[in-house]
Motif scaffolding. Structure first.
Motif, short mmCIF file in Angstrom:
data_model
loop_
_atom_site.label_atom_id
_atom_site.label_comp_id
_atom_site.label_asym_id
_atom_site.label_seq_id
_atom_site.Cartn_x
_atom_site.Cartn_y
_atom_site.Cartn_z
N ASP A 119 -8.74 -8.65 6.98
CA ASP A 119 -7.39 -8.90 6.48
C ASP A 119 -7.43 -9.44 5.06
N ALA A 120 -8.43 -10.25 4.76
CA ALA A 120 -8.55 -10.81 3.41
C ALA A 120 -8.84 -9.71 2.39
N GLU A 121 -9.68 -8.74 2.77
CA GLU A 121 -9.99 -7.62 1.86
C GLU A 121 -8.75 -6.76 1.63
N VAL A 122 -7.96 -6.54 2.68
CA VAL A 122 -6.72 -5.76 2.53
C VAL A 122 -5.74 -6.53 1.64
N ALA A 149 -1.92 -0.46 9.81
CA ALA A 149 -1.24 -1.62 10.40
C ALA A 149 -1.46 -2.88 9.56
N GLN A 150 -2.68 -3.03 9.03
CA GLN A 150 -2.96 -4.19 8.18
C GLN A 150 -2.09 -4.16 6.91
N VAL A 151 -1.98 -3.00 6.30
CA VAL A 151 -1.16 -2.88 5.09
C VAL A 151 0.30 -3.15 5.41
N ARG A 152 0.76 -2.59 6.52
CA ARG A 152 2.16 -2.75 6.94
C ARG A 152 2.53 -4.23 7.09
N ARG A 153 1.60 -4.99 7.68
CA ARG A 153 1.85 -6.42 7.88
C ARG A 153 1.94 -7.18 6.56
N LEU A 154 1.13 -6.75 5.59
CA LEU A 154 1.03 -7.48 4.33
C LEU A 154 2.10 -7.09 3.32
N ASP A 155 2.54 -5.83 3.36
CA ASP A 155 3.50 -5.36 2.37
C ASP A 155 4.35 -4.24 2.98
N GLY A 156 5.52 -4.61 3.42
CA GLY A 156 6.41 -3.65 4.07
C GLY A 156 7.02 -2.64 3.13
N ASP A 157 6.80 -2.81 1.81
CA ASP A 157 7.41 -1.90 0.84
C ASP A 157 6.48 -0.76 0.43
N LEU A 158 5.19 -0.86 0.70
CA LEU A 158 4.27 0.21 0.32
C LEU A 158 4.48 1.44 1.20
N ALA A 159 4.53 2.61 0.57
CA ALA A 159 4.65 3.86 1.33
C ALA A 159 3.37 4.09 2.12
N ILE A 160 3.53 4.54 3.37
CA ILE A 160 2.38 4.73 4.26
C ILE A 160 2.40 6.14 4.83
N GLY A 161 1.23 6.78 4.87
CA GLY A 161 1.11 8.13 5.40
C GLY A 161 -0.02 8.25 6.40
N HIS A 162 0.19 9.08 7.41
CA HIS A 162 -0.81 9.32 8.45
C HIS A 162 -1.49 10.66 8.18
N ILE A 163 -2.83 10.66 8.12
CA ILE A 163 -3.57 11.89 7.87
C ILE A 163 -3.92 12.55 9.21
N VAL A 164 -3.65 13.86 9.32
CA VAL A 164 -3.93 14.57 10.57
C VAL A 164 -4.61 15.91 10.27
N ALA A 165 -5.46 16.33 11.21
CA ALA A 165 -6.24 17.56 11.00
C ALA A 165 -6.08 18.57 12.12
N ASN A 166 -5.24 18.27 13.13
CA ASN A 166 -4.99 19.24 14.21
C ASN A 166 -3.62 18.95 14.82
N LEU A 167 -3.16 19.86 15.65
CA LEU A 167 -1.80 19.77 16.20
C LEU A 167 -1.62 18.53 17.08
N GLU A 168 -2.61 18.25 17.92
CA GLU A 168 -2.51 17.09 18.82
C GLU A 168 -2.35 15.80 18.02
N ALA A 169 -3.19 15.64 16.99
CA ALA A 169 -3.10 14.44 16.14
C ALA A 169 -1.77 14.40 15.40
N TYR A 170 -1.29 15.56 14.98
CA TYR A 170 -0.01 15.61 14.27
C TYR A 170 1.09 15.01 15.14
N LYS A 171 1.16 15.46 16.39
CA LYS A 171 2.23 14.98 17.28
C LYS A 171 2.10 13.48 17.55
N THR A 172 0.87 13.04 17.78
CA THR A 172 0.64 11.61 18.03
C THR A 172 1.01 10.76 16.83
#
Length: 238
Positions: A119-122, A149-172
């Motif tokens: 958390d300190a490094e983030v 989740a660590q970034v979200r807790r520290l700064d709610g204003d930063l844009a966040i994106g989820h990287i996915v490489a297949n359909l199952e991960a996309y839906k999750t």
């Protein structure tokens, strides 16, 4: 439609990936945004480098996370690509931001999942972005839900994106993005070509889409025809 061309690891078709040279060339050639990889040195300094290990790029064995910054900075990050880049080093985030802050639209941080952050490094990472005054240009993406989740807790204003490489991960990950009100899904482009209904489904939930990594002009045109406006590429720049 405003197409956003995102240079993958900088302009990595004409300069060694994740180097200051690649970033400078991407901006000079008119890339709207830049994507790059980030992880930590042994002494907790954010550096821009893709692999967990050093060998492919520098020819030296060892792991980035187990190597001090002073040692990393003795290594050559450009000669593998061409002799004219033999002065290129592994950049720290702070060094790179001097160039990256000049990008027109966004900086996409691909935070490597093989690197665990305290958390300190983030907190230090977020402080660096704030100090550079570029928070509005930053999109923090990762395969690591823990890091997001660590970034979200520290700064709610930063844009966040989820990287996915297949359909199952996309839906999750789309479900996760909706739950946390995150901004973005960054998807392997073939997943979108094979499942075009995902595009409207995602946008209906208030989540936008980045497609990676597209180097075939025909594939790029197919994505544009489907309404994708944010595309990561190694070479289709300018």
């Amino acid at each position: 439609m405003n197409l956003e061309i995102i240079a993958h690891r900088g302009f990595s078709a004409i300069a060694p990936e994740n180097t200051l040279a690649a970033f400078s060339r991407a901006i000079a050639r008119g890339a709207n945004s830049i994507e790059f990889d980030i992880q930590l040195s042994a002494d907790s300094v954010p550096v821009i480098f893709h692999d967990a290990t050093l060998e492919r790029i520098t020819g030296v064995s060892g792991k980035v996370r187990e190597t001090s910054l002073s040692q990393l900075q003795t290594l050559n990050a450009g000669k593998w690509f061409g002799d004219e880049f033999s002065a290129e080093k592994i950049p720290t985030l702070t060094e790179a931001l001097a160039i990256l802050k000049n990008v027109d639209k966004f900086l996409y941080f691909d935070v490597k999942p093989h690197c665990e952050w305290s958390d300190a490094e983030v907190a230090d990472f977020v402080k660096t972005l704030r100090g550079a005054g570029i928070q509005e240009k930053c999109v923090i993406t990762s395969f690591s839900e823990k890091f997001l989740a660590q970034v979200r807790r520290l700064d709610g204003d930063l844009a966040i994106g989820h990287i996915v490489a297949n359909l199952e991960a996309y839906k999750t990950q789309l479900s996760q993005a909706i739950t946390h009100r995150d901004n973005l899904i960054s998807s392997l482009y073939r997943v979108l070509l094979e499942n075009p209904a995902l595009i409207q489904e995602t946008r209906n939930q208030g989540v936008d889409i980045v497609a990676w990594t597209v180097d075939d002009p025909a594939d790029m045109q197919k994505l544009i025809d489907l309404g994708i406006t944010r595309i990561v590429t190694n070479c289709l720049i300018g």
